[in-house]
Design an enzyme around this catalytic site. Structure first.
Site, PDB file in Angstrom:
ATOM      1  N   TYR A  83       0.895  -1.483   0.265  1.00 55.16           N
ATOM      2  CA  TYR A  83      -0.217   0.142  -0.009  1.00 55.16           C
ATOM      3  C   TYR A  83       1.288   1.536  -0.135  1.00 55.16           C
ATOM      4  O   TYR A  83       1.872   1.274   0.339  1.00 55.16           O
ATOM      5  CB  TYR A  83      -1.049   0.244   1.227  1.00 55.16           C
ATOM      6  CG  TYR A  83      -1.767   1.065   1.166  1.00 55.16           C
ATOM      7  CD1 TYR A  83      -2.890   1.519   0.681  1.00 55.16           C
ATOM      8  CD2 TYR A  83      -1.825   2.255   2.211  1.00 55.16           C
ATOM      9  CE1 TYR A  83      -3.413   2.396   0.313  1.00 55.16           C
ATOM     10  CE2 TYR A  83      -2.275   3.594   2.354  1.00 55.16           C
ATOM     11  CZ  TYR A  83      -3.572   3.469   1.171  1.00 55.16           C
ATOM     12  OH  TYR A  83      -4.002   4.521   1.521  1.00 55.16           O
ATOM     13  N   TRP A  98       1.073   5.525  -1.714  1.00 58.24           N
ATOM     14  CA  TRP A  98       0.890   6.698  -2.770  1.00 58.24           C
ATOM     15  C   TRP A  98       2.049   6.711  -4.013  1.00 58.24           C
ATOM     16  O   TRP A  98       1.727   7.445  -4.881  1.00 58.24           O
ATOM     17  CB  TRP A  98       0.769   8.483  -2.756  1.00 58.24           C
ATOM     18  CG  TRP A  98      -0.543   8.293  -2.073  1.00 58.24           C
ATOM     19  CD1 TRP A  98      -1.063   7.835  -1.279  1.00 58.24           C
ATOM     20  CD2 TRP A  98      -1.638   9.673  -1.541  1.00 58.24           C
ATOM     21  NE1 TRP A  98      -2.806   7.864  -1.009  1.00 58.24           N
ATOM     22  CE2 TRP A  98      -2.810   9.468  -1.255  1.00 58.24           C
ATOM     23  CE3 TRP A  98      -1.019  10.481  -2.983  1.00 58.24           C
ATOM     24  CZ2 TRP A  98      -3.540  10.407  -1.803  1.00 58.24           C
ATOM     25  CZ3 TRP A  98      -2.493  11.174  -3.027  1.00 58.24           C
ATOM     26  CH2 TRP A  98      -3.810  10.653  -2.272  1.00 58.24           C
TER      27      TRP A  98
HETATM   28  P1  PGD Z   1       4.076   8.201   1.874  1.00 60.33           P
HETATM   29  O1  PGD Z   1       4.846   8.801   2.204  1.00 60.33           O
HETATM   30  O2  PGD Z   1       2.615   8.660   0.396  1.00 60.33           O
HETATM   31  O3  PGD Z   1       2.761   7.581   2.326  1.00 60.33           O
HETATM   32  O4  PGD Z   1       0.751   6.771   3.189  1.00 60.33           O
HETATM   33  P2  PGD Z   1       2.142   5.997   2.287  1.00 60.33           P
HETATM   34  O5  PGD Z   1       2.899   4.877   2.019  1.00 60.33           O
HETATM   35  O6  PGD Z   1       0.944   5.929   0.936  1.00 60.33           O
HETATM   36  O7  PGD Z   1       4.877   6.892   0.696  1.00 60.33           O
HETATM   37  C1  PGD Z   1       4.972   6.675  -0.184  1.00 60.33           C
HETATM   38  C2  PGD Z   1       6.340   6.357  -0.407  1.00 60.33           C
HETATM   39  O8  PGD Z   1       5.799   6.151  -1.936  1.00 60.33           O
HETATM   40  C3  PGD Z   1       7.102   7.278  -0.136  1.00 60.33           C
HETATM   41  O9  PGD Z   1       8.494   6.477   0.930  1.00 60.33           O
HETATM   42  C4  PGD Z   1       8.184   7.830  -1.857  1.00 60.33           C
HETATM   43  O10 PGD Z   1       9.824   8.024  -1.618  1.00 60.33           O
HETATM   44  C5  PGD Z   1       8.279   6.300  -1.845  1.00 60.33           C
HETATM   45  N1  PGD Z   1       7.371   6.607  -3.864  1.00 60.33           N
HETATM   46  C6  PGD Z   1       7.653   7.727  -4.389  1.00 60.33           C
HETATM   47  N2  PGD Z   1       7.832   7.550  -5.550  1.00 60.33           N
HETATM   48  C7  PGD Z   1       8.505   6.424  -5.577  1.00 60.33           C
HETATM   49  C8  PGD Z   1       8.759   5.216  -6.822  1.00 60.33           C
HETATM   50  O11 PGD Z   1       8.683   5.728  -8.240  1.00 60.33           O
HETATM   51  N3  PGD Z   1       9.098   4.239  -6.745  1.00 60.33           N
HETATM   52  C9  PGD Z   1       8.928   3.431  -5.406  1.00 60.33           C
HETATM   53  N4  PGD Z   1       9.341   2.309  -5.336  1.00 60.33           N
HETATM   54  N5  PGD Z   1       8.491   4.305  -4.329  1.00 60.33           N
HETATM   55  C10 PGD Z   1       8.111   5.559  -4.165  1.00 60.33           C
HETATM   56  C11 PGD Z   1      -0.122   7.313   3.386  1.00 60.33           C
HETATM   57  C12 PGD Z   1      -1.291   6.499   4.201  1.00 60.33           C
HETATM   58  O12 PGD Z   1      -0.608   7.066   5.557  1.00 60.33           O
HETATM   59  C13 PGD Z   1      -2.383   7.583   3.606  1.00 60.33           C
HETATM   60  S1  PGD Z   1      -3.046   7.390   2.272  1.00 60.33           S
HETATM   61  C14 PGD Z   1      -3.511   7.960   5.027  1.00 60.33           C
HETATM   62  S2  PGD Z   1      -5.182   8.668   3.954  1.00 60.33           S
HETATM   63  C15 PGD Z   1      -3.115   7.778   5.812  1.00 60.33           C
HETATM   64  N6  PGD Z   1      -3.437   8.812   6.973  1.00 60.33           N
HETATM   65  C16 PGD Z   1      -3.225   8.811   8.486  1.00 60.33           C
HETATM   66  C17 PGD Z   1      -4.000   9.940   9.428  1.00 60.33           C
HETATM   67  O13 PGD Z   1      -4.876  10.237   9.025  1.00 60.33           O
HETATM   68  N7  PGD Z   1      -3.707   9.634  10.815  1.00 60.33           N
HETATM   69  C18 PGD Z   1      -2.977   9.020  11.403  1.00 60.33           C
HETATM   70  N8  PGD Z   1      -1.676   8.615  12.421  1.00 60.33           N
HETATM   71  N9  PGD Z   1      -2.161   8.069   9.362  1.00 60.33           N
HETATM   72  C19 PGD Z   1      -2.045   7.841   9.432  1.00 60.33           C
HETATM   73  N10 PGD Z   1      -1.047   7.299   7.990  1.00 60.33           N
HETATM   74  C20 PGD Z   1      -2.090   6.942   6.428  1.00 60.33           C
END
Ligand code: PGD
Length: 765
Positions: A109, A111
């Site tokens: 999972y 983004w």
């Molecule tokens: P990101 O930081 O977007 O968080 O959680 P999510 O895991 O989606 O992580 C994306 C990762 O992908 C980053 O480490 C980035 O460096 C990496 N990345 C970017 N581009 C690439 C690529 O091309 N290839 C690869 N291999 N990696 C890449 C988000 C999630 O957190 C979400 S959606 C929600 S809504 C939640 N919200 C909450 C909240 O409201 N409160 C709490 N306490 N916790 C939450 N967690 C959740």
């Protein structure tokens, strides 16, 4: 210096490197409100935390796969690509042979980055499907609760999530916007896949110009743009359902509900009304009852109910409200309340979900799917609700409930992640650390040394979107953006496609995975197929060379604003909902039949564990709201300039009320320790009266930096509970948690996540 086009989840832009290697970023000329988050891109590109080369955890390299408590504390050994891919291919084969494909958890999972071909999760799923399948995950951390309960209420979550009134319709028609959770402007800059024109800030300004009445129901004033002249109801966190029930109670006892609408379009209202009136439990859910729970004076509740009944009213509920224990209830209660007002399907009336949670909700713009990578079919049917990862890893074979069915957790031996950061997004990170000691092998692809990479055995450096070619557009995006390569891949980084193609070649599935195409050939192919499909529908778009040369084009748009709800209102038989009754289910016989006391058959008030009225509040008397940050997307580019500039005392900023601060001898800018019995984190204090006393706010996304059970950087998920919303949806409940705060005295521990972990070089390189 030639600026080249690209896009990100937070906006389209052009960029170029100057002679000194500095990245200049210019927002797309058509964007009326570019996101400040673009400012995180330049410094992050070459940040020391970029993963330079494939790295293997020393313990895994020396002793081979197996459960290991040192994951997250061990050092790494840099190896060459061939060695890394050979080792990983052999391990994938071992796990498949000894334990079967179900033992591979590939939910992955996250983004990732914008760009539809190089979307990391799609790439990984395509690869694992070709390898024979994997245990997958269902739903999201964003809407994991709504996605399960909405089908029972309205038949299709998308009908609610995507078909409410558009912002222009709201601006033109709505007289009263009742915003549970507000419309947080920080989130509207973001749409997964890209966004060229940020329209929503302009619509919010128009709401202000038209003096639309807004009721902000949130503990945080910042959940609504300051220019809107809102009446602020600073509700006690997690009690919105009680407020909604009292509003509904007022409507029915004052005869303000629309019985005709309830009879024609809904089922199960009578049972809900008995609950509202307290006919069976002796507890009327009236304004006095809700006043005690919510902290909102009863007279204000009665007044709000009357005003809602007297004008065109749009009720919105942000996604954050369902990211709590019993998160089904505020969503269901809001739909019941909107049904009682009888305005569902009228322009600017009824119910919406996620306005202010994401840029595309309520946005105008084309609504068709842009080219994307086919993922194939997963032969393994095993899955988990996404937020149950730690439960699964810790309890193989354990039975659990999900949406009316009993399921069993699989025995996972290999965890494979690309494009997500579970050590950002999951709750109770100390528990997740324990869970991550269990598998034999953990694999992470990421451009950065995130906490998840640091908890892996095999870390493969992926490129960022700036270092490869792609195309991108989010839902409702006005343009399809060509994403040119702006910088060469950092050190030895490879894009996820190339990494997985290298593995596929070693595993004998190269043809199935690559179909013989290079990445550039895939772009041609996917675009060409999409273009032909559009041509069959009479829609003309440029050829690939013209699209690429121009850097993108504006997608055709029919500008139609007719919603499914308008159709349902016009003819509920022809446009029946996909519920058992075809109607809005205010009481669901199906949900009731599951017998879940944490999610009965109609909206109810249920006390959560983590709230101010509960037993834990005597020990941890503050409610922490762990919401989305305004300085980055989730944990992405936390090392970037905008995110770093907002740190206080070198840590994430925690906002608290001056009264709460004074009682604890905490001053502006002080380093504080936020703690409960799950863990603790350090943060920098910011004092503000823009939140309800007793409430503190610490956004998610500071890179997790553990020293024992303390995160020295300010990640709130070290405090949050790894509890499901209910047995129905098993959704994430990270939004609220009870804590205590104290001033931190003594020598502050340094932050280590701004540097790579300890890495040595292997001789074989
Ligand atoms: P990101 O930081 O977007 O968080 O959680 P999510 O895991 O989606 O992580 C994306 C990762 O992908 C980053 O480490 C980035 O460096 C990496 N990345 C970017 N581009 C690439 C690529 O091309 N290839 C690869 N291999 N990696 C890449 C988000 C999630 O957190 C979400 S959606 C929600 S809504 C939640 N919200 C909450 C909240 O409201 N409160 C709490 N306490 N916790 C939450 N967690 C959740």
């Amino acid at each position: 210096m030639r600026l080249r086009p690209s896009t990100s989840h937070w906006g389209a832009f052009s960029a170029a490197l100057d002679e000194d290697g500095n990245l200049e970023v210019v927002p797309h000329p058509a964007d009326p409100a570019p996101s400040p988050l673009l400012g995180n891109l330049p410094s992050a590109l070459t940040d020391p935390t970029r993963v330079a080369a494939p790295a293997i955890r020393r313990g895994w390299l020396e002793r081979g796969p197996g459960p290991d408590p040192r994951r997250g504390d061990d050092e790494f050994v840099e190896v060459g690509w061939d060695q890394a891919l050979d080792l990983l291919a052999a391990e994938l084969l071992r796990v498949r042979t000894e334990h079967g494909n179900e033992a591979i958890y590939g939910g992955s999972y996250g983004w990732s980055s914008a760009g539809r071909f190089h979307h990391a999760q799609s790439q990984l799923h395509r690869f694992l499907n070709a390898f024979g399948g994997f245990t997958s995950s269902r739903n999201t951390y964003s809407t994991g609760t709504s996605a399960v309960v909405l089908p029972h209420i309205v038949g299709n979550a998308g009908d609610v999530l995507r078909n409410g009134s558009s912002w222009p319709t709201i601006v033109a028609n709505t007289e009263l916007l009742v915003a549970f959770g507000g419309v947080p402007e920080k989130n509207v800059f973001v749409t997964p896949g890209g966004v060229t024109r940020h329209h929503t800030p302009g619509f919010l300004a128009q709401l202000a110009e038209r003096n639309v009445e807004v009721a902000l129901v949130s503990p945080l004033r910042a959940d609504l743009p300051g220019q809107l002249d809102a009446r602020w109801y600073p509700i006690r966190p997690a009690t919105d359902t009680a407020l909604m029930l009292a509003l509904a109670h007022t409507l029915v006892t004052e005869g303000l509900h629309d019985q005709h609408f309830l009879d024609r379009y809904c089922t199960g209202y009578a049972q809900f009304e008995r609950y509202l009136l307290g006919s069976d439990d002796g507890v009327p859910k009236d304004a006095a009852w809700a006043g005690d729970l919510t902290g909102i004076p009863p007279a204000h509740i009665v007044d709000l109910a009357r005003r809602m009944a007297g004008r065109r009213t749009f009720i919105t509920v942000t996604w954050s409200l369902q990211r709590i224990e019993h998160g089904e209830q505020p969503v269901w209660a809001a739909i019941a309340l909107a049904a009682m007002l009888g305005q569902i399907g009228l322009p600017g009336g009824g119910f919406g979900h996620g306005y202010g949670s994401m840029g595309d909700t309520g946005d105008i713009g084309p609504d068709f799917r842009v080219p994307h990578l086919p993922q194939g079919t997963n032969p393994v049917k095993q899955f988990i609700p996404v937020a149950r990862i730690a439960d699964m890893l810790l309890n193989p074979g354990m039975r659990y409930q999900y949406d009316g069915a009993e399921r069993t957790y699989p025995d996972i031996r290999l965890v494979y992640w690309a494009g997500g950061n579970p050590f950002h997004h999951h709750q109770d990170l100390n528990r997740l650390r324990r869970a991550f000691t269990r598998p034999d092998t953990v694999v992470v692809h990421d451009p950065f040394w995130t906490a998840s990479a640091r908890h892996a055995d095999i870390v493969l450096p992926s490129t960022t979107a700036l270092e490869r070619e792609d195309f991108g557009a989010g839902r409702r995006d006005t343009h399809l953006a060509a994403m040119h390569r702006i910088a060469e891949p950092r050190r030895r980084a490879r894009d996820d496609y190339t990494i997985l193609a290298g593995l596929a070649a070693r595993l004998g599935i190269e043809d199935a995975f690559t179909e013989g195409r290079t990445a550039r050939e895939w772009l041609h192919h996917l675009y060409g197929t999409w273009r032909n499909n559009l041509a069959d529908k009479g829609i003309e778009v440029p050829s690939f060379p013209d699209f690429w040369e121009a850097g993108g084009f504006q997608l055709p748009n029919d500008e139609s604003d007719r919603t499914l709800w308008a159709d349902f209102r016009a003819d509920p038989v022809t446009h029946r909902l996909a519920t058992p009754s075809g109607k809005i289910e205010i009481t669901s016989a199906r949900v009731a039949s599951f017998g879940y006391d944490d999610c009965p058959g109609h909206p109810v008030w249920l006390e959560p564990v983590e709230w101010l009225g509960g037993e834990r509040a005597s020990r941890f008397p503050l409610v922490l709201i762990a919401n989305q940050p305004h300085t980055r997307l989730h944990s992405q580019l936390d090392v970037g300039a905008v995110s770093q500039a907002a740190k206080v005392a070198g840590r994430e900023a925690v906002r608290l009320h001056p009264g709460d601060a004074a009682r604890r001898d905490i001053g502006e800018g002080d380093l504080v320790r936020v703690f409960n019995d799950r863990g603790a984190c350090l943060a920098g204090a910011v004092l503000t009266t823009d939140l309800r006393p007793g409430v503190v706010q610490l956004p998610t996304g500071a890179w997790f930096d553990p020293r024992g059970s303390l995160c020295v950087h300010g990640n709130p998920n070290v405090l949050t509970a790894d509890l499901p919303s209910s047995r129905l949806s098993q959704g994430c409940t990270g939004q609220h948690v009870l804590v205590e705060i104290e001033r931190f005295t003594g020598e502050p521990p340094g932050i280590s996540v701004k540097r790579p972990p300890v890495i040595s070089r292997a001789r074989e390189m």
